[in-house]
Design an enzyme around this catalytic site. Structure first.
Site, PDB file in Angstrom:
ATOM      1  N   GLU A  96     -12.801  -2.430  11.927  1.00 46.28           N
ATOM      2  CA  GLU A  96     -12.721  -1.778  10.757  1.00 46.28           C
ATOM      3  C   GLU A  96     -13.695  -2.173   9.867  1.00 46.28           C
ATOM      4  OE1 GLU A  96      -9.055  -1.919   8.718  1.00 46.28           O
ATOM      5  OE2 GLU A  96      -9.741  -1.019   6.873  1.00 46.28           O
ATOM      6  N   GLU A 125       0.823  -1.236  -0.169  1.00 41.35           N
ATOM      7  CA  GLU A 125       0.065   0.209   0.061  1.00 41.35           C
ATOM      8  C   GLU A 125       0.972   1.158   0.194  1.00 41.35           C
ATOM      9  OE1 GLU A 125      -2.506  -0.613   3.465  1.00 41.35           O
ATOM     10  OE2 GLU A 125      -3.989  -1.575   2.122  1.00 41.35           O
ATOM     11  N   ARG A 157      -5.318 -10.702  -5.916  1.00 45.24           N
ATOM     12  CA  ARG A 157      -4.813 -10.238  -4.764  1.00 45.24           C
ATOM     13  C   ARG A 157      -4.697 -11.242  -3.421  1.00 45.24           C
ATOM     14  NH1 ARG A 157      -7.325  -5.187  -0.675  1.00 45.24           N
ATOM     15  NH2 ARG A 157      -6.220  -5.736   1.061  1.00 45.24           N
ATOM     16  N   ASP A 212      -8.267  -9.068   3.708  1.00 43.20           N
ATOM     17  CA  ASP A 212      -8.109  -8.017   4.879  1.00 43.20           C
ATOM     18  C   ASP A 212      -8.846  -8.018   5.837  1.00 43.20           C
ATOM     19  OD1 ASP A 212      -7.155  -5.797   6.031  1.00 43.20           O
ATOM     20  OD2 ASP A 212      -7.489  -4.443   4.435  1.00 43.20           O
TER      21      ASP A 212
HETATM   22  C1  BDP Z   1      -6.212  -2.207   6.085  1.00 39.89           C
HETATM   23  C2  BDP Z   1      -6.407  -0.931   6.607  1.00 39.89           C
HETATM   24  C3  BDP Z   1      -5.281  -0.080   6.419  1.00 39.89           C
HETATM   25  C4  BDP Z   1      -4.217  -0.755   6.844  1.00 39.89           C
HETATM   26  C5  BDP Z   1      -3.937  -1.781   6.386  1.00 39.89           C
HETATM   27  C6  BDP Z   1      -2.544  -2.830   6.882  1.00 39.89           C
HETATM   28  O1  BDP Z   1      -7.512  -0.396   5.762  1.00 39.89           O
HETATM   29  O2  BDP Z   1      -5.413   1.271   7.126  1.00 39.89           O
HETATM   30  O3  BDP Z   1      -3.199   0.159   6.935  1.00 39.89           O
HETATM   31  O4  BDP Z   1      -4.675  -2.721   6.288  1.00 39.89           O
HETATM   32  O5  BDP Z   1      -2.788  -3.699   7.547  1.00 39.89           O
HETATM   33  O6  BDP Z   1      -7.071  -3.064   6.547  1.00 39.89           O
HETATM   34  O7  BDP Z   1      -1.476  -2.367   6.593  1.00 39.89           O
END
Ligand code: BDP
Length: 730
Positions: free
Chosen positions: A419, A317, A362, A391
């Site tokens: 989240e 990311e 992914r 995720d």
């Molecule tokens: C996702 C989140 C993000 C985190 C990422 C992570 O949306 O904010 O930075 O994971 O785990 O769930 O690095």
């Protein structure tokens, strides 16, 4: 009949009378939730109270240390709360009623009468024994270390708070994992990424001089459930925390936590040598870079000799990492591992990686990037793997990496903060999710190769083991926003200690400690907690759907979103709804993500008929007319699942109403209001999702499911620019 049983019956009767006659006159003290599961509320039953309090009249603790002071303070606090009495200390262990003693000070005489199995107690474990010596009943808490004694003390106090029969105490407990962490996604400006309980509890501005009393209560709470480390900073890291001006603040926190057996860790921004070190590169094979990290690490250890190590999010990311320099994850992790090794530190290297430059599914990317490097990481590197390959969704199959790297330690990363599960507004008991993953069978070494065995290291005989939970703690008075979100912190800690515990026993413990030991209350509330996770799956992402939430903040439904720059950020990438059907084909005829699982598992997931229906659309794109096991067509089944979720929340509301007599008014009202928001949002998820999917299925909403109240366009136009927890721009 034992006193314990008699009391139970008496309490049952009292309860019946109360619930029929006296309900309106009961008044329970208002509670704001700050005390978590360490409430030590006054024990009204005089027989039980006297029975327990006798042990506090003569407590023998030998030795002197900060941890022993912590133990004494906890006993004082508990005695004041449960019995409204002071503690009396007794120097002579022969006269004492409660003896708390480590191996080093264990009296010879005791060894003769009450031998201990020190080896199975382990370094951080304890034993609690109810014994008779010379006609006197005593309780002995023994441990190899003082931290073990602290854990043992918390266990005894837990037994008392749950009003258990002490004469049955014969416990030997030791943690099944080494590193049991909270990961705070806290930023230096005190915002919390994906935090829904206020701001960060770390007051960086006032540290190191000002020590908020919360730090100590945080440490108490964590130690009471066996958590032994905390990563203070966000995985999306800021290099500044590695500067001396922050290291002294980190040291102040470490000093508070040390007596509780809690180590501090930091996130390391991979490009820190450039950002704060003035170097031109962060290439892990560059000598200057290696030296920079070695010097930086030494600087930290000079201030914090028991510093735990670094957690690293790299090449994910947009975060910098070794791949920016043409190196791989092992190069990056090993360079940092070498820096912390002389001090006994560890590197937790995250496997949450996916790239916009990688066109493959992914869900397959982490496995592809890490498994080839099995055996190439240093001994003090542990790979931190999220429970599923996407995720933290309401439901995901277990991550295929578990069990697939026999030569590399893997630790679990769960998300405690909600989240994707309704923020801190929805009541969702997450230990049920954790349990499902831990019990999943990877089949890597034949049947019974559960994820729990990967995590405790027993499957492949690992030297370091661990679990991390993304914290849901913030400055809200009750720490976690929703009073029931405390259960997720509690349950996570218990499972990090012992990944084989059942969600049900955790629910029972937590409810007893947090609300009431009343059997009527428990009989009703345990099933409600157990069902709450399935409810959220049903009303958000049933049948294996995933990643359908709105963009950025992830609040509410957004299955229609398809205009984001990266394909894998769009919900349409995940559900793939079209006129033909819905779901992501990860079978052999699709992306073949199933092939990353062991053959037996892969075979099951490869066929719709053998894929559990709760994961169906994770692995298969199926026609709207696909026949489900109960004879319904897929479209109807999907709609009915959404409705089931809404019905489950309605049931939670009426159950909660019945619990009024057992709960103080403050928390009762708070939860009631939150449940009504949960119902509103559950309906929103159902209606918005079905309106959208109906465009593709072209089929009527089945009986039993109301027609959506708004048009699809209306659902699409709803925006929430200030929804909490959003990732700040940096
Ligand atoms: C996702 C989140 C993000 C985190 C990422 C992570 O949306 O904010 O930075 O994971 O785990 O769930 O690095």
């Amino acid at each position: 009949m034992s006193i314990f049983l008699r009391n139970l019956i008496v309490r049952y009767h009292a309860l019946l009378i109360l619930s029929f006659i006296l309900v309106p006159s009961i008044s329970l003290n208002a509670e704001n939730g700050y005390d978590l599961w360490l409430r030590y509320s006054y024990i009204n039953d005089s027989e039980i109270r006297e029975n327990y309090s006798q042990y506090f009249n003569k407590i023998n603790i030998s030795g002197e240390s900060e941890t022993l002071v912590v133990i004494k303070n906890e006993l004082l606090r508990a005695s004041k709360g449960m019995f409204n009495k002071k503690v009396l200390w007794e120097n002579d262990h022969l006269k004492a009623k409660l003896i708390i003693v480590n191996k080093e000070n264990y009296p010879k005489q005791l060894e003769k009468n009450v031998p201990q199995d020190w080896a199975s107690i382990g370094e951080e474990g304890f034993s609690i024994k109810y014994v008779k010596i010379n006609d006197n009943y005593k309780i002995i808490i023994a441990g190899n270390s003082e931290i073990g004694l602290l854990y043992g003390t918390f266990e005894l106090l837990k037994q008392m708070q749950m009003q258990n029969d002490l004469s049955r105490l014969n416990i030997i407990e030791s943690p099944k994992t080494d590193i049991r962490l909270l990961n705070h996604w806290d930023n230096l400006d005190r915002t919390v990424e994906r935090g829904y309980a206020g701001f960060s509890i770390w007051n960086w501005h006032k540290l190191p001089e000002y020590i908020d009393p919360r730090y100590e209560d945080y440490a108490r709470a964590n130690a009471s459930i066996g958590i032994n480390g905390t990563v203070l900073t966000n995985v999306n890291a800021n290099a500044l925390v590695l500067e001396p001006r922050y290291i002294e603040k980190v040291k102040a926190l470490a000093d508070v936590f040390r007596p509780y057996g809690i180590k501090v860790y930091l996130t390391a921004r991979f490009s820190a040598p450039i950002e704060i070190g003035g170097l031109e590169t962060a290439d892990p094979l560059d000598e200057n870079v290696k030296n920079w990290w070695a010097t930086k690490t030494a600087e930290i250890y000079k201030e914090i000799p028991d510093f735990g190590g670094f957690l690293v999010k790299a090449n994910s990311e947009g975060q910098p990492g070794p791949q920016n320099y043409g190196r791989n994850h092992a190069d990056g992790a090993n360079m940092l591992a070498d820096a912390v090794a002389p001090f006994g530190g560890v590197i937790m290297w995250r496997a949450f990686v996916y790239s916009e430059h990688d066109p493959t599914d992914r869900a397959k990317q982490a496995y592809s990037e890490f498994v080839p490097y099995d055996g190439q990481f240093r001994d003090n590197v542990i790979i931190q793997v999220k429970n599923g390959a996407i995720d933290f969704q309401p439901r995901e199959p277990f991550h295929p990496m578990f069990g697939a790297m026999p030569k590399t330690p893997l630790m679990m990363e769960f998300q405690i903060t909600q989240e994707y599960l309704g923020f801190s507004t929805h009541m969702v008991f997450l230990p049920k999710l954790y349990e499902e993953v831990l019990k999943a069978d990877t089949y890597r070494e034949g049947e019974g190769s559960t994820v729990a065995k990967v995590i405790d290291g027993s499957l492949h005989n690992k030297s370091i083991t661990g679990m991390a939970g993304v914290s849901n703690v913030g400055t809200d008075i009750n720490w976690t926003g929703h009073p029931f979100a405390q259960a997720n912190w509690y349950g996570y800690g218990r499972l990090a200690w012992n990944p084989y515990l059942s969600a049900e026993e955790i629910a029972e413990e937590w409810l007893k400690l947090t609300f009431s030991t009343n059997p009527n209350f428990l009989d009703t509330m345990i099933p409600m907690l157990m069902e709450s996770r399935e409810a959220v799956v049903n009303y958000m992402t049933p049948l294996g759907l995933h990643h359908l939430m709105a963009t950025g903040h992830h609040y509410g439904p957004g299955p229609w979103v398809n205009d984001l720059s990266r394909p894998e950020w769009n919900p349409t990438y995940y559900h793939k709804a079209d006129k033909e059907g819905i779901g992501f084909n990860r079978s052999e005829t699709g992306t073949n993500a199933v092939s990353q699982y062991e053959e037996t598992v892969a075979k099951n997931f490869n066929e719709p008929a053998t894929t559990p229906e709760k994961l169906l659309l994770w692995f298969h794109h199926l026609s709207w007319d696909y026949k489900m096991k109960d004879g319904n067509i897929l479209w109807d089944a999907l709609a009915l699942k959404y409705q089931e979720g809404v019905n489950q929340v309605k049931k939670m509301i009426s159950t909660w109403e019945q619990m009024k007599p057992y709960i103080d008014e403050e928390r009762f009202k708070e939860v009631k209001m939150l449940l009504s928001i949960q119902l509103k949002e559950a309906k929103w998820w159902r209606d918005a999702s079905l309106s959208y999917f109906q465009e593709f299925s072209g089929k009527p909403i089945p009986n039993g499911v109301p027609k959506p109240g708004k048009t699809l366009e209306e659902y699409k136009s709803m925006t929430y620019p200030y929804a909490p927890g959003i990732r700040p721009r940096w």
